[in-house]
Design an enzyme around this catalytic site. Sequence first.
Site, mmCIF file in Angstrom:
data_model
loop_
_atom_site.group_PDB
_atom_site.id
_atom_site.type_symbol
_atom_site.label_atom_id
_atom_site.label_comp_id
_atom_site.label_asym_id
_atom_site.label_seq_id
_atom_site.Cartn_x
_atom_site.Cartn_y
_atom_site.Cartn_z
ATOM 1 N N ASN A 71 0.722 -29.529 -12.527
ATOM 2 C CA ASN A 71 1.541 -30.404 -12.021
ATOM 3 C C ASN A 71 2.718 -29.430 -11.318
ATOM 4 O O ASN A 71 3.330 -28.884 -11.749
ATOM 5 C CB ASN A 71 2.177 -31.256 -13.095
ATOM 6 C CG ASN A 71 3.441 -32.091 -12.454
ATOM 7 O OD1 ASN A 71 3.519 -32.226 -11.261
ATOM 8 N ND2 ASN A 71 4.181 -32.452 -13.338
ATOM 9 N N TRP A 72 2.516 -29.698 -9.659
ATOM 10 C CA TRP A 72 3.449 -28.571 -8.946
ATOM 11 C C TRP A 72 4.788 -29.201 -9.098
ATOM 12 O O TRP A 72 5.712 -28.562 -8.487
ATOM 13 C CB TRP A 72 2.904 -28.338 -7.835
ATOM 14 C CG TRP A 72 1.665 -27.620 -7.766
ATOM 15 C CD1 TRP A 72 1.186 -26.751 -8.609
ATOM 16 C CD2 TRP A 72 0.976 -27.035 -6.521
ATOM 17 N NE1 TRP A 72 0.018 -25.909 -8.295
ATOM 18 C CE2 TRP A 72 -0.031 -26.177 -6.971
ATOM 19 C CE3 TRP A 72 1.194 -27.334 -5.169
ATOM 20 C CZ2 TRP A 72 -0.907 -25.405 -6.065
ATOM 21 C CZ3 TRP A 72 0.033 -26.814 -4.531
ATOM 22 C CH2 TRP A 72 -0.874 -25.649 -4.890
ATOM 23 N N LYS A 73 4.917 -30.488 -9.164
ATOM 24 C CA LYS A 73 6.372 -30.911 -9.013
ATOM 25 C C LYS A 73 6.718 -30.897 -7.511
ATOM 26 O O LYS A 73 6.061 -30.960 -6.694
ATOM 27 C CB LYS A 73 7.277 -30.458 -9.981
ATOM 28 C CG LYS A 73 6.681 -30.537 -11.414
ATOM 29 C CD LYS A 73 7.669 -30.166 -12.556
ATOM 30 C CE LYS A 73 6.832 -30.301 -13.856
ATOM 31 N NZ LYS A 73 7.723 -30.163 -14.984
ATOM 32 N N HIS A 132 5.070 -39.614 -15.676
ATOM 33 C CA HIS A 132 5.710 -38.247 -16.002
ATOM 34 C C HIS A 132 7.144 -38.585 -16.500
ATOM 35 O O HIS A 132 7.755 -39.359 -15.842
ATOM 36 C CB HIS A 132 5.669 -37.359 -14.755
ATOM 37 C CG HIS A 132 5.958 -35.927 -15.134
ATOM 38 N ND1 HIS A 132 7.271 -35.342 -15.547
ATOM 39 C CD2 HIS A 132 5.193 -34.923 -15.570
ATOM 40 C CE1 HIS A 132 7.214 -34.252 -15.995
ATOM 41 N NE2 HIS A 132 6.076 -33.906 -16.188
ATOM 42 N N GLU A 135 9.793 -36.945 -15.971
ATOM 43 C CA GLU A 135 10.744 -36.809 -14.753
ATOM 44 C C GLU A 135 10.834 -38.053 -14.061
ATOM 45 O O GLU A 135 11.970 -38.368 -13.547
ATOM 46 C CB GLU A 135 10.529 -35.481 -14.100
ATOM 47 C CG GLU A 135 10.720 -34.431 -14.779
ATOM 48 C CD GLU A 135 9.901 -33.041 -14.327
ATOM 49 O OE1 GLU A 135 9.101 -33.316 -13.253
ATOM 50 O OE2 GLU A 135 9.985 -32.347 -15.415
ATOM 51 N N GLU A 159 3.452 -35.156 -23.676
ATOM 52 C CA GLU A 159 4.317 -34.202 -23.504
ATOM 53 C C GLU A 159 5.664 -34.372 -23.914
ATOM 54 O O GLU A 159 6.601 -35.580 -23.448
ATOM 55 C CB GLU A 159 4.693 -34.458 -21.646
ATOM 56 C CG GLU A 159 3.316 -34.177 -20.955
ATOM 57 C CD GLU A 159 3.500 -33.475 -19.796
ATOM 58 O OE1 GLU A 159 3.155 -32.119 -19.244
ATOM 59 O OE2 GLU A 159 4.295 -34.035 -18.969
ATOM 60 N N GLY A 219 9.798 -27.723 -19.244
ATOM 61 C CA GLY A 219 10.382 -26.867 -18.445
ATOM 62 C C GLY A 219 11.411 -26.120 -19.096
ATOM 63 O O GLY A 219 12.454 -25.614 -18.313
ATOM 64 N N GLY A 238 3.170 -27.293 -15.848
ATOM 65 C CA GLY A 238 4.107 -27.239 -14.726
ATOM 66 C C GLY A 238 4.383 -25.772 -14.033
ATOM 67 O O GLY A 238 3.527 -25.209 -13.339
ATOM 68 N N GLY A 239 5.410 -25.233 -14.504
ATOM 69 C CA GLY A 239 5.756 -23.761 -14.234
ATOM 70 C C GLY A 239 4.669 -22.948 -13.896
ATOM 71 O O GLY A 239 4.400 -22.127 -12.949
HETATM 72 P P1 PGA Z 1 6.149 -27.258 -17.586
HETATM 73 O O1 PGA Z 1 6.001 -28.901 -17.253
HETATM 74 O O2 PGA Z 1 4.774 -26.629 -17.898
HETATM 75 O O3 PGA Z 1 6.965 -26.574 -16.576
HETATM 76 O O4 PGA Z 1 7.083 -27.380 -18.913
HETATM 77 C C1 PGA Z 1 4.848 -29.533 -17.752
HETATM 78 C C2 PGA Z 1 4.964 -30.965 -17.115
HETATM 79 O O5 PGA Z 1 6.297 -31.353 -16.718
HETATM 80 O O6 PGA Z 1 3.957 -31.469 -16.940
#
Ligand code: PGA
Length: 256
Positions: free
Chosen positions: A13-15, A99, A101, A171, A177, A238-239
Amino acid sequence: MKKEVRRAVIAGNWKMNKTPSEAAEAVAKTAELTKGMNGCDVVLCVPFVDIAAAVDAARGTDVKIGAENVHFKESGAYTGEVSAKMLTECGVEYVIVGHSERRQYFAETDETVNLRAKAALSAGLKVILCLGEVLEQRQSGITSEVVSMQTKLDLAGISAEEMKNVIIAYEPVWAIGTGLTATPEQAEEVCALIRETLSGMYGKDVAEATTIQYGGSMNDGNAADLLSKVNVDGGLIGGASLVPEKFLKIVEAAQA
Ligand code: PGA
């Protein structure tokens, strides 16, 4: 995980990261590095504007492209939103909905997450449905209540047949993050609870066949332990998905 009944899926998930040219480069690199690793599906969920470049770079490879959200209406006056049909026509196969966020910063609720999931499924997309508790909920000892309620509300009206195209990503919001990862035992406990909730809604066969990912600071160092758990069928990353060499390590961990 139970490889006989369900497929491991490692999804990035590149956000809000990478421009189209950066996306093309990263997709091509990820495809090259993960070539032939058939022990899991490899998906990269990218910003809307990167989709064309990403789909182009993924063509002829095993990497599948996803979007990071989708609106529930087919068209209309919804400034800034993108419909499921727009995504499928661009060659998108997967979409993330719910998600944390989006829930936290863009006021999405279980109701709108459910509508988005239904619209995506109707258009033929595969849905990665995210859910999980916030820190205060975990500290208050209500994680199971929160997660089972989200599972029921977010999947309301989705049929057993449609569940073939649903992946659930557990999650814990406190782990996203932050560098804090759920322990393999914590991840297993909640993923098992989600499966039990699915069993109550759809029966044991659907529950056993559904891929349930863990997400939240999964990285090359902790992926193998998390993925060794029987109810953890993959990861939403994510990261660590932004750097193909790091993402590769997680894909490798899912081959075992
Ligand atoms: P993260 O993000 O691996 O950077 O913690 C995961 C996500 O938000 O799907």
